[in-house]
Design a protein around this motif. Sequence first.
Motif, PDB file in Angstrom:
ATOM      1  N   LEU A  27       0.837  -1.288   0.003  1.00 14.16           N
ATOM      2  CA  LEU A  27       0.139   0.001  -0.091  1.00 14.16           C
ATOM      3  C   LEU A  27       0.837   1.045  -0.083  1.00 14.16           C
ATOM      4  CD1 LEU A  27      -2.898  -0.927   2.501  1.00 14.16           C
ATOM      5  CD2 LEU A  27      -2.870  -0.700   0.170  1.00 14.16           C
ATOM      6  N   MET A  28       1.979   1.234   0.724  1.00 10.81           N
ATOM      7  CA  MET A  28       2.852   2.493   0.761  1.00 10.81           C
ATOM      8  C   MET A  28       3.405   2.497  -0.515  1.00 10.81           C
ATOM      9  SD  MET A  28       4.535   2.451   4.591  1.00 10.81           S
ATOM     10  CE  MET A  28       5.019   0.871   4.629  1.00 10.81           C
ATOM     11  N   ILE A  29       3.935   1.507  -1.033  1.00  4.96           N
ATOM     12  CA  ILE A  29       4.621   1.595  -2.592  1.00  4.96           C
ATOM     13  C   ILE A  29       3.731   2.055  -3.380  1.00  4.96           C
ATOM     14  CG2 ILE A  29       5.752   0.330  -4.370  1.00  4.96           C
ATOM     15  CD1 ILE A  29       6.739  -1.578  -2.437  1.00  4.96           C
ATOM     16  N   ASP A  32       2.449   5.954  -3.920  1.00  5.76           N
ATOM     17  CA  ASP A  32       3.380   6.826  -4.735  1.00  5.76           C
ATOM     18  C   ASP A  32       3.398   8.323  -3.781  1.00  5.76           C
ATOM     19  OD1 ASP A  32       4.750   7.921  -6.915  1.00  5.76           O
ATOM     20  OD2 ASP A  32       3.004   9.100  -7.622  1.00  5.76           O
ATOM     21  N   PHE A  33       3.413   8.359  -2.679  1.00  3.89           N
ATOM     22  CA  PHE A  33       3.854   9.111  -1.470  1.00  3.89           C
ATOM     23  C   PHE A  33       4.956   8.835  -0.762  1.00  3.89           C
ATOM     24  CE2 PHE A  33       2.739  11.420   2.434  1.00  3.89           C
ATOM     25  CZ  PHE A  33       2.503  12.777   1.855  1.00  3.89           C
ATOM     26  N   GLY A  34       5.864   7.894  -1.262  1.00  2.34           N
ATOM     27  CA  GLY A  34       6.994   7.498  -0.785  1.00  2.34           C
ATOM     28  C   GLY A  34       7.078   5.853  -0.145  1.00  2.34           C
ATOM     29  N   ALA A  35       7.831   5.598   0.355  1.00  2.00           N
ATOM     30  CA  ALA A  35       8.118   4.126   0.769  1.00  2.00           C
ATOM     31  C   ALA A  35       8.944   3.949   1.841  1.00  2.00           C
ATOM     32  CB  ALA A  35       8.225   3.168  -0.191  1.00  2.00           C
ATOM     33  N   SER A  36       9.256   3.014   2.485  1.00  5.03           N
ATOM     34  CA  SER A  36      10.400   2.941   3.770  1.00  5.03           C
ATOM     35  C   SER A  36      11.571   2.634   3.108  1.00  5.03           C
ATOM     36  CB  SER A  36      10.037   1.566   4.459  1.00  5.03           C
ATOM     37  OG  SER A  36      10.369   0.466   3.639  1.00  5.03           O
ATOM     38  N   PRO A  37      12.727   2.988   3.766  1.00 10.90           N
ATOM     39  CA  PRO A  37      13.996   3.082   3.059  1.00 10.90           C
ATOM     40  C   PRO A  37      14.340   1.816   2.454  1.00 10.90           C
ATOM     41  CG  PRO A  37      14.163   4.056   5.117  1.00 10.90           C
ATOM     42  CD  PRO A  37      12.723   3.747   5.069  1.00 10.90           C
ATOM     43  N   TRP A  38      13.959   0.491   2.940  1.00  9.77           N
ATOM     44  CA  TRP A  38      14.462  -0.629   2.437  1.00  9.77           C
ATOM     45  C   TRP A  38      13.640  -0.981   1.020  1.00  9.77           C
ATOM     46  CZ3 TRP A  38      18.385  -3.486   3.538  1.00  9.77           C
ATOM     47  CH2 TRP A  38      19.105  -3.073   4.745  1.00  9.77           C
ATOM     48  N   ASP A  39      12.464  -0.390   1.184  1.00 10.19           N
ATOM     49  CA  ASP A  39      11.637  -0.505  -0.165  1.00 10.19           C
ATOM     50  C   ASP A  39      11.854   0.357  -1.127  1.00 10.19           C
ATOM     51  OD1 ASP A  39       9.879  -2.787   0.809  1.00 10.19           O
ATOM     52  OD2 ASP A  39       8.879  -1.470   2.417  1.00 10.19           O
ATOM     53  N   VAL A  40      12.391   1.581  -0.924  1.00 12.81           N
ATOM     54  CA  VAL A  40      12.932   2.289  -1.877  1.00 12.81           C
ATOM     55  C   VAL A  40      14.135   1.398  -2.416  1.00 12.81           C
ATOM     56  CG1 VAL A  40      14.309   4.473  -2.262  1.00 12.81           C
ATOM     57  CG2 VAL A  40      12.637   4.385  -0.540  1.00 12.81           C
ATOM     58  N   LEU A  41      14.916   0.727  -1.978  1.00 11.91           N
ATOM     59  CA  LEU A  41      15.898   0.070  -2.374  1.00 11.91           C
ATOM     60  C   LEU A  41      15.530  -0.903  -3.347  1.00 11.91           C
ATOM     61  CD1 LEU A  41      18.904  -0.602  -2.724  1.00 11.91           C
ATOM     62  CD2 LEU A  41      18.773  -1.941  -0.798  1.00 11.91           C
ATOM     63  N   HIS A  42      14.284  -1.656  -2.838  1.00  7.83           N
ATOM     64  CA  HIS A  42      13.995  -2.817  -3.454  1.00  7.83           C
ATOM     65  C   HIS A  42      13.177  -2.344  -4.900  1.00  7.83           C
ATOM     66  CE1 HIS A  42      13.296  -4.805   0.537  1.00  7.83           C
ATOM     67  NE2 HIS A  42      14.490  -4.941   0.274  1.00  7.83           N
ATOM     68  N   VAL A  43      12.411  -1.249  -4.824  1.00  7.96           N
ATOM     69  CA  VAL A  43      11.902  -0.912  -6.008  1.00  7.96           C
ATOM     70  C   VAL A  43      12.985  -0.209  -6.937  1.00  7.96           C
ATOM     71  CG1 VAL A  43       9.992   1.010  -6.886  1.00  7.96           C
ATOM     72  CG2 VAL A  43       9.779  -0.236  -4.639  1.00  7.96           C
ATOM     73  N   GLY A  44      13.951   0.597  -6.417  1.00  9.70           N
ATOM     74  CA  GLY A  44      14.917   1.055  -7.161  1.00  9.70           C
ATOM     75  C   GLY A  44      15.575  -0.231  -8.046  1.00  9.70           C
ATOM     76  N   LEU A  45      15.913  -1.047  -7.438  1.00  4.99           N
ATOM     77  CA  LEU A  45      16.458  -2.385  -8.006  1.00  4.99           C
ATOM     78  C   LEU A  45      15.659  -2.953  -9.127  1.00  4.99           C
ATOM     79  CD1 LEU A  45      18.125  -4.221  -4.865  1.00  4.99           C
ATOM     80  CD2 LEU A  45      19.419  -3.278  -6.762  1.00  4.99           C
ATOM     81  N   TYR A  46      14.415  -3.121  -8.810  1.00  3.12           N
ATOM     82  CA  TYR A  46      13.429  -3.517  -9.899  1.00  3.12           C
ATOM     83  C   TYR A  46      13.153  -2.429 -11.137  1.00  3.12           C
ATOM     84  CZ  TYR A  46       8.715  -3.623 -11.983  1.00  3.12           C
ATOM     85  OH  TYR A  46       7.728  -3.460 -12.652  1.00  3.12           O
ATOM     86  N   TYR A  47      13.425  -1.318 -10.836  1.00  7.37           N
ATOM     87  CA  TYR A  47      13.320  -0.319 -11.972  1.00  7.37           C
ATOM     88  C   TYR A  47      14.883  -0.611 -12.782  1.00  7.37           C
ATOM     89  CZ  TYR A  47       9.649   2.446 -10.038  1.00  7.37           C
ATOM     90  OH  TYR A  47       8.399   3.148  -9.414  1.00  7.37           O
ATOM     91  N   MET A 111      -4.168   8.974   2.322  1.00  5.60           N
ATOM     92  CA  MET A 111      -4.708   8.252   2.953  1.00  5.60           C
ATOM     93  C   MET A 111      -4.015   6.431   2.852  1.00  5.60           C
ATOM     94  SD  MET A 111      -8.722   9.313   2.685  1.00  5.60           S
ATOM     95  CE  MET A 111      -9.315   7.990   3.471  1.00  5.60           C
ATOM     96  N   MET A 112      -3.876   6.238   1.514  1.00  7.31           N
ATOM     97  CA  MET A 112      -3.443   4.874   1.253  1.00  7.31           C
ATOM     98  C   MET A 112      -2.096   4.750   1.984  1.00  7.31           C
ATOM     99  SD  MET A 112      -2.526   3.028  -2.316  1.00  7.31           S
ATOM    100  CE  MET A 112      -3.966   2.626  -2.593  1.00  7.31           C
ATOM    101  N   PHE A 113      -1.246   5.599   2.039  1.00  9.26           N
ATOM    102  CA  PHE A 113       0.107   5.651   2.743  1.00  9.26           C
ATOM    103  C   PHE A 113       0.141   5.613   4.091  1.00  9.26           C
ATOM    104  CE2 PHE A 113       3.654   7.336   5.140  1.00  9.26           C
ATOM    105  CZ  PHE A 113       4.535   6.727   4.255  1.00  9.26           C
ATOM    106  N   THR A 114      -0.924   6.291   4.802  1.00  9.14           N
ATOM    107  CA  THR A 114      -1.096   6.199   6.200  1.00  9.14           C
ATOM    108  C   THR A 114      -1.812   4.800   6.610  1.00  9.14           C
ATOM    109  OG1 THR A 114      -1.550   8.685   6.282  1.00  9.14           O
ATOM    110  CG2 THR A 114      -2.223   7.408   8.314  1.00  9.14           C
ATOM    111  N   ILE A 115      -2.671   4.427   6.023  1.00 14.17           N
ATOM    112  CA  ILE A 115      -3.572   3.222   6.071  1.00 14.17           C
ATOM    113  C   ILE A 115      -2.285   1.870   6.143  1.00 14.17           C
ATOM    114  CG2 ILE A 115      -4.930   1.327   5.240  1.00 14.17           C
ATOM    115  CD1 ILE A 115      -6.706   3.832   4.526  1.00 14.17           C
TER     116      ILE A 115
END
Length: 219
Positions: A27-29, A32-47, A111-115
């Motif tokens: 939900l955080m990913i 499109d309001f930001g993600a946790s630091p580790w998931d920023v890395l995972h998504v960046g590697l995916y890109y 709202m999606m990020f907070t939830i």
Amino acid sequence: MRKTDNLFARLAIFTVGLLIMSLGIVLMIISDFGASPWDVLHVGLYYQFGLTIGTWSILVGFTILGSSAIMMKEWPQFGAYLNMILIGLFIDMYMLLPFFTEPVSWLGKIMMFTIGMVIYAYGMGIYLSAQLGAGPRDSFMLALQEKMGWKVSNARRMMEVTVLIIGWLLGGPVFIGTIIFSIAAGSFIGLALPQCRKITDKILKKRTLDKEIDRSANI
């Protein structure tokens, strides 16, 4: 009550917790309001390199577990491996669901990020309450703390800043939510964990009592 008691129930609680936590991550990913630091890395590697976000979560976790094992000269707990694999699988499962789409409005994104962050915190609280071991990232944090003599907070901050910078350079989703998560996630988890532990303890104690009653009835 020993950790080996009610192992099946603990595994079920552990798995449910990871399933819920993975939903929060996705939900955080997607927000499109930001993600946790580790998931920023995972998504960046995916890109940059393809595969899937969940696959990268597993591969990064495997690398971290290996580093922890070398530093501590011992194998991490079984729960760390299960955590690594299940979270990656669950993330990819949720990402395939067609009704999980990026919100159009800013209010929807927030709202999606907070939830997502609340769900993440309670999912972590549930899986930790099963007491089957922490995930690979927490294992590495503890290894750094012990070997380098750092405070746990400093070890965690160093790890998250490092992976955040790498993830950002790879094009990962760094935004306002990333900062909010870094500041507030600990407080959310701090509130969720005691509540989850109370519920888990009640479930496990009830199962133990039921087993004792069954044994008595069969004597």
